[in-house]
Design a protein around this motif. Structure first.
Motif, PDB file in Angstrom:
ATOM      1  N   TYR A   1       0.820  -1.206   0.000  1.00 10.87           N
ATOM      2  CA  TYR A   1       0.000   0.000   0.000  1.00 10.87           C
ATOM      3  C   TYR A   1       0.861   1.267   0.000  1.00 10.87           C
ATOM      4  CZ  TYR A   1      -4.334  -2.599   0.771  1.00 10.87           C
ATOM      5  OH  TYR A   1      -5.423  -3.435   0.630  1.00 10.87           O
ATOM      6  N   ALA A   2       1.991   1.213   0.700  1.00 13.01           N
ATOM      7  CA  ALA A   2       2.882   2.385   0.750  1.00 13.01           C
ATOM      8  C   ALA A   2       3.415   2.727  -0.635  1.00 13.01           C
ATOM      9  CB  ALA A   2       4.038   2.111   1.704  1.00 13.01           C
ATOM     10  N   LEU A   3       3.526   1.736  -1.484  1.00  8.28           N
ATOM     11  CA  LEU A   3       3.981   1.957  -2.857  1.00  8.28           C
ATOM     12  C   LEU A   3       2.814   2.144  -3.818  1.00  8.28           C
ATOM     13  CD1 LEU A   3       6.835  -0.709  -2.925  1.00  8.28           C
ATOM     14  CD2 LEU A   3       7.130   1.772  -2.978  1.00  8.28           C
ATOM     15  N   ASN A   4       1.624   2.373  -3.251  1.00 14.87           N
ATOM     16  CA  ASN A   4       0.422   2.638  -4.048  1.00 14.87           C
ATOM     17  C   ASN A   4       0.144   1.514  -5.045  1.00 14.87           C
ATOM     18  OD1 ASN A   4      -1.831   4.172  -4.661  1.00 14.87           O
ATOM     19  ND2 ASN A   4      -0.798   5.353  -6.260  1.00 14.87           N
ATOM     20  N   GLY A   5       0.299   0.279  -4.548  1.00 11.76           N
ATOM     21  CA  GLY A   5       0.024  -0.874  -5.401  1.00 11.76           C
ATOM     22  C   GLY A   5       1.205  -1.351  -6.214  1.00 11.76           C
ATOM     23  N   ASP A   6       2.329  -0.630  -6.144  1.00 10.85           N
ATOM     24  CA  ASP A   6       3.580  -1.037  -6.799  1.00 10.85           C
ATOM     25  C   ASP A   6       3.365  -1.452  -8.257  1.00 10.85           C
ATOM     26  OD1 ASP A   6       6.193  -1.689  -7.282  1.00 10.85           O
ATOM     27  OD2 ASP A   6       6.236  -3.464  -5.988  1.00 10.85           O
ATOM     28  N   MET A   7       2.851  -0.528  -9.054  1.00 20.44           N
ATOM     29  CA  MET A   7       2.560  -0.845 -10.455  1.00 20.44           C
ATOM     30  C   MET A   7       3.830  -1.148 -11.250  1.00 20.44           C
ATOM     31  SD  MET A   7      -0.618  -0.914 -10.303  1.00 20.44           S
ATOM     32  CE  MET A   7      -0.959  -1.281 -12.016  1.00 20.44           C
TER      33      MET A   7
ATOM     34  N   PRO B   1      -0.339  -9.567 -10.951  1.00 20.31           N
ATOM     35  CA  PRO B   1       0.393  -8.460 -11.567  1.00 20.31           C
ATOM     36  C   PRO B   1      -0.446  -7.624 -12.515  1.00 20.31           C
ATOM     37  CG  PRO B   1       1.760 -10.430 -11.549  1.00 20.31           C
ATOM     38  CD  PRO B   1       0.386 -10.849 -11.099  1.00 20.31           C
ATOM     39  N   GLN B   2      -1.510  -8.208 -13.106  1.00 20.36           N
ATOM     40  CA  GLN B   2      -2.311  -7.467 -14.087  1.00 20.36           C
ATOM     41  C   GLN B   2      -3.531  -6.793 -13.479  1.00 20.36           C
ATOM     42  OE1 GLN B   2      -1.732 -10.751 -14.105  1.00 20.36           O
ATOM     43  NE2 GLN B   2      -0.851 -11.438 -16.041  1.00 20.36           N
ATOM     44  N   ALA B   3      -3.793  -6.957 -12.193  1.00 21.00           N
ATOM     45  CA  ALA B   3      -5.016  -6.444 -11.571  1.00 21.00           C
ATOM     46  C   ALA B   3      -4.944  -4.926 -11.375  1.00 21.00           C
ATOM     47  CB  ALA B   3      -5.250  -7.132 -10.235  1.00 21.00           C
ATOM     48  N   PRO B   4      -6.109  -4.281 -11.126  1.00 17.82           N
ATOM     49  CA  PRO B   4      -6.119  -2.840 -10.863  1.00 17.82           C
ATOM     50  C   PRO B   4      -5.208  -2.455  -9.696  1.00 17.82           C
ATOM     51  CG  PRO B   4      -8.333  -3.633 -11.268  1.00 17.82           C
ATOM     52  CD  PRO B   4      -7.459  -4.847 -11.208  1.00 17.82           C
ATOM     53  N   GLN B   5      -4.890  -1.174  -9.623  1.00 17.76           N
ATOM     54  CA  GLN B   5      -3.781  -0.672  -8.817  1.00 17.76           C
ATOM     55  C   GLN B   5      -3.758  -1.155  -7.366  1.00 17.76           C
ATOM     56  OE1 GLN B   5      -3.328   3.511  -9.231  1.00 17.76           O
ATOM     57  NE2 GLN B   5      -1.288   3.543  -8.379  1.00 17.76           N
ATOM     58  N   ASN B   6      -4.792  -0.850  -6.593  1.00 17.26           N
ATOM     59  CA  ASN B   6      -4.764  -1.186  -5.173  1.00 17.26           C
ATOM     60  C   ASN B   6      -5.729  -2.314  -4.812  1.00 17.26           C
ATOM     61  OD1 ASN B   6      -2.802   0.545  -4.000  1.00 17.26           O
ATOM     62  ND2 ASN B   6      -4.169   2.290  -4.333  1.00 17.26           N
ATOM     63  N   GLU B   7      -6.193  -3.004  -5.798  1.00 17.42           N
ATOM     64  CA  GLU B   7      -7.217  -4.013  -5.542  1.00 17.42           C
ATOM     65  C   GLU B   7      -6.619  -5.272  -4.931  1.00 17.42           C
ATOM     66  OE1 GLU B   7      -9.227  -6.792  -8.580  1.00 17.42           O
ATOM     67  OE2 GLU B   7     -10.603  -5.088  -8.387  1.00 17.42           O
ATOM     68  N   LEU B   8      -7.109  -5.632  -3.745  1.00 15.11           N
ATOM     69  CA  LEU B   8      -6.802  -6.911  -3.121  1.00 15.11           C
ATOM     70  C   LEU B   8      -8.126  -7.623  -2.886  1.00 15.11           C
ATOM     71  CD1 LEU B   8      -4.077  -5.998  -0.448  1.00 15.11           C
ATOM     72  CD2 LEU B   8      -3.733  -7.112  -2.653  1.00 15.11           C
ATOM     73  N   VAL B   9      -8.217  -8.856  -3.310  1.00 14.38           N
ATOM     74  CA  VAL B   9      -9.467  -9.610  -3.180  1.00 14.38           C
ATOM     75  C   VAL B   9      -9.172 -10.918  -2.457  1.00 14.38           C
ATOM     76  CG1 VAL B   9     -10.509  -8.597  -5.233  1.00 14.38           C
ATOM     77  CG2 VAL B   9      -9.152 -10.678  -5.447  1.00 14.38           C
ATOM     78  N   PRO B  10     -10.181 -11.511  -1.813  1.00 18.13           N
ATOM     79  CA  PRO B  10      -9.949 -12.771  -1.087  1.00 18.13           C
ATOM     80  C   PRO B  10      -9.759 -13.953  -2.029  1.00 18.13           C
ATOM     81  CG  PRO B  10     -12.256 -12.130  -0.948  1.00 18.13           C
ATOM     82  CD  PRO B  10     -11.552 -10.987  -1.604  1.00 18.13           C
TER      83      PRO B  10
END
Length: 629
Positions: free
Chosen positions: A13-19, A562-571
């Motif tokens: 999160y600190a890296l804003n999703g580390d794109m 790696p291909q998911a939206p920026q900050n999206e974390l899903v279960p």
């Protein structure tokens, strides 16, 4: 989620999703050999991190499970009455009871469980033995994760993560078993010194062995699988490790094995390898081909011999019982017939075989027949032996619940089974309740007795009612038995249910309804008859081909790709695989998914497995897991 994973997520999160890190990670994976059937595997961007406490718990689970399965295997091999509980065919029993020539009952396996890291509780999913794989996936994915900014920042500010070494420990255990086998053999298969192979595994000794050994003194290993099933890149990685330890190594298609002159020969699957056209004599086999693939090849040809009544195949065999490879018990007449095929002196001449053409001129057994003959005659050491199928078969889940198994387990082992083994019965009227299966489908999952790779597995909660009914029919519920409740009644009761999209897409309502009417009739009449006929022809006393099992609670963690939206974390639901080499816990494989089945073809992903512990901490905790340096 443990503390280490919480901190890793904070870095994410600190890296804003580390794109940028995600792009680099995917590029690394794309350039790797993590390829399964032509496609790069899918991965999770965040690793699964295990601390010492969790690894200690997984070590306990693996070692207790192995101890139980060893007892079951030993009882099967030594108790004819106990064998009957598994319902294996005479041919399969013949293979399983073949002496492997060494004590280790289960050289390699992966125990898949649904593990709750917070409570330490778990349920078993399945046991894999000789086909155990995915070591290369874990290696490549951990390497890909290591190029991300999230990983680099975490290692700088929090603690150092270590990937596992899943290749060298297996080569070392493999070598120890091979040396054990050599000591039991009275007849040497070729002129080499087993001590030329490095067991210790240090860089210095590996280099010395690789430099000093010659082809004349090196044992030749063949990693054997069926070409269409093989994960070639993983096998190539194993090849490189075996070469480093002093072996000459081939990767062989099962169909390219030849047995003649009491020797086993193989060609290499790689067209650029010197042994691609020039067969080499094999001393030891790392079997990756699962037993049921081998069985399919054997059954096809042996059945043809019996059906055609080939006189040469039955000469010299007499007995009061008929030859039968598919049903009933392994009788004396059948065993004699099989021994005549696999152990005949016809294949024990001493002619030298130097090239492919000369092999073809020999009176040679080929393919799976060559493999079985080489093992039966003590020509090669095969790891693992056919006896590992006892633990691999889904039948073992049912048998573990039976009183005949409880009789030889300790109290602690019986309690372990009761807590962690899902309720399992045959998909048959004798053991299962059809009405309960239909009315509460989300509680159940159907699995083929001898399947692998999740093929044929159907979870009730992942399909519609009509699809579930089809799965029950395909599972050979004996609906033609007058004591059973009829599948026809069940189908008619649900006739108006919406059809699955794969069936109804692009069809008019009338056509869809007509299709379902036709399918219902087919299930109730033709399929019932077909299932009944197949059971009577292929199984002992209509032995069921599928089990039905309690669907287990799964535990989840947040992740992304790696291909998911920026900050999206899903279960993602987690499947934890426990590798065991030489009957000891040796590593972890982590798969994740969002479907009822956690498998690649259902959108599953592989997570890089890392430890927050040091090697010294693992050694002090007596955990036989090796970390990569």
């Amino acid at each position: 989620m443990n503390e280490q994973e919480r901190k890793y997520r904070e870095q994410f999160y600190a890296l804003n999703g580390d794109m940028d890190g995600r792009v680099a990670t995917q590029q690394s994976l794309d350039a790797s050999t993590a390829i399964y059937h032509g496609n790069v595997v899918s991965m999770g961007f965040l690793p699964k991190i295990y601390n010492v406490a969790t690894l200690k718990r997984l070590n306990e689970i693996a070692n207790t499970t192995i101890a139980i399965l060893k007892k079951v295997t030993w009882r099967y091999l030594n108790d004819e009455g106990y064998r009957k509980l598994f319902g294996f065919s005479p041919l399969l029993e013949y293979l399983i009871t073949t002496d492997s020539g060494y004590e280790c009952l289960i050289p390699i396996m992966r125990i898949d469980i649904f593990y709750d890291e917070q409570s330490g509780d778990f349920k078993f999913c399945e046991f894999n033995t000789d086909g155990s794989s995915a070591m290369n996936e874990d290696r490549a994915i951990c390497d890909a994760i290591a190029v991300s900014n999230t990983y680099k920042q975490y290692n700088t500010h929090d603690c150092t993560l270590h990937a596992q070494e899943l290749f060298d420990p297996w080569v070392e255990q493999f070598t120890k078993i091979f040396i054990m086998w050599r000591k039991t053999q009275t007849c040497l298969t070729s002129d080499f010194d087993a001590s030329a192979v490095d067991v210790a595994g240090t860089t210095e000794t590996q280099s010395t062995i690789a430099t000093q050994s010659t082809i004349a003194t090196q044992p030749t290993i063949a990693i054997v699988d069926y070409r269409e099933s093989a994960t070639i890149y993983e096998l190539e990685e194993f090849r490189s490790r075996f070469l480093a330890y002093g072996y000459n190594c081939l990767i062989a298609d099962m169909q390219d094995l030849h047995f003649c002159g009491n020797k086993l020969y193989a060609t290499d699957i790689n067209k650029n390898h010197p042994a691609h056209k020039t067969p080499q004599q094999v001393d030891v086999i790392y079997r990756r081909a699962v037993t049921m693939e081998i069985m399919a090849e054997l059954v096809a040809e042996l059945s043809a011999k019996l059906n055609n009544k080939v006189q040469s195949a039955i000469d010299g065999v007499s007995g009061s019982e008929p030859i039968n490879i598919a049903q009933g018990k392994l009788n004396t007449t059948t065993k004699k017939w099989l021994d005549n095929i696999f152990c005949t002196d016809t294949f024990k001449d001493n002619d030298s075989v130097m090239d492919y053409d000369s092999v073809m001129r020999q009176n040679a057994l080929r393919g799976a027949f060559a493999l079985v003959a080489a093992v039966k005659n003590g020509t090669v050491c095969m790891q693992g032996g056919f006896r590992t199928h006892i633990a691999h078969s889904k039948e073992v889940f049912r048998v573990l619940h039976l009183p005949q198994t409880n009789d030889f387990l300790s109290l602690e082992e019986r309690q372990f089974i009761c807590r962690h083994l899902p309720y399992t019965v045959h998909l048959s009227s004798a053991e299962a309740d059809l009405e309960a299966l239909i009315n509460d489908k989300d509680r159940w999952i159907i699995k083929p007795n001898d399947g692998y790779g999740s093929v044929g597995v159907v979870a009730g909660r992942g399909v519609s009612k009509s699809e579930w009914q089809i799965a029950l029919a395909n599972g050979k519920w004996d609906a033609n038995n007058p004591t059973d409740k009829s599948l026809e009644a069940v189908c008619q009761a649900n006739k108006n249910e919406e059809l699955p999209e794969v069936w109804s897409e692009g069809l008019s309502d009338e056509m869809s309804e007509a299709m379902f009417d036709e399918m219902s009739d087919e299930i109730s009449d033709e399929m019932s008859k077909e299932c009944s006929n197949e059971l009577s022809e292929e199984c002992s006393n209509e032995w069921p081909t599928h089990i039905v099992q309690e669907y287990c609670q799964q535990y989840s963690m947040l992740n992304t790709t790696p291909q998911a939206p920026q900050n999206e974390l899903v279960p993602y639901n987690i499947l934890t695989g426990l590798f065991a080499y030489g009957e000891r816990f040796s590593g972890v494989y982590t798969r994740a998914g969002r479907d009822a089945l956690i498998v690649g073809f259902k959108g599953g992903i592989t997570l890089g497995t890392m430890a927050s512990a040091t090697q010294t901490e693992l050694d002090d905790a007596k955990i036989a897991l090796r970390l990569r340096s």
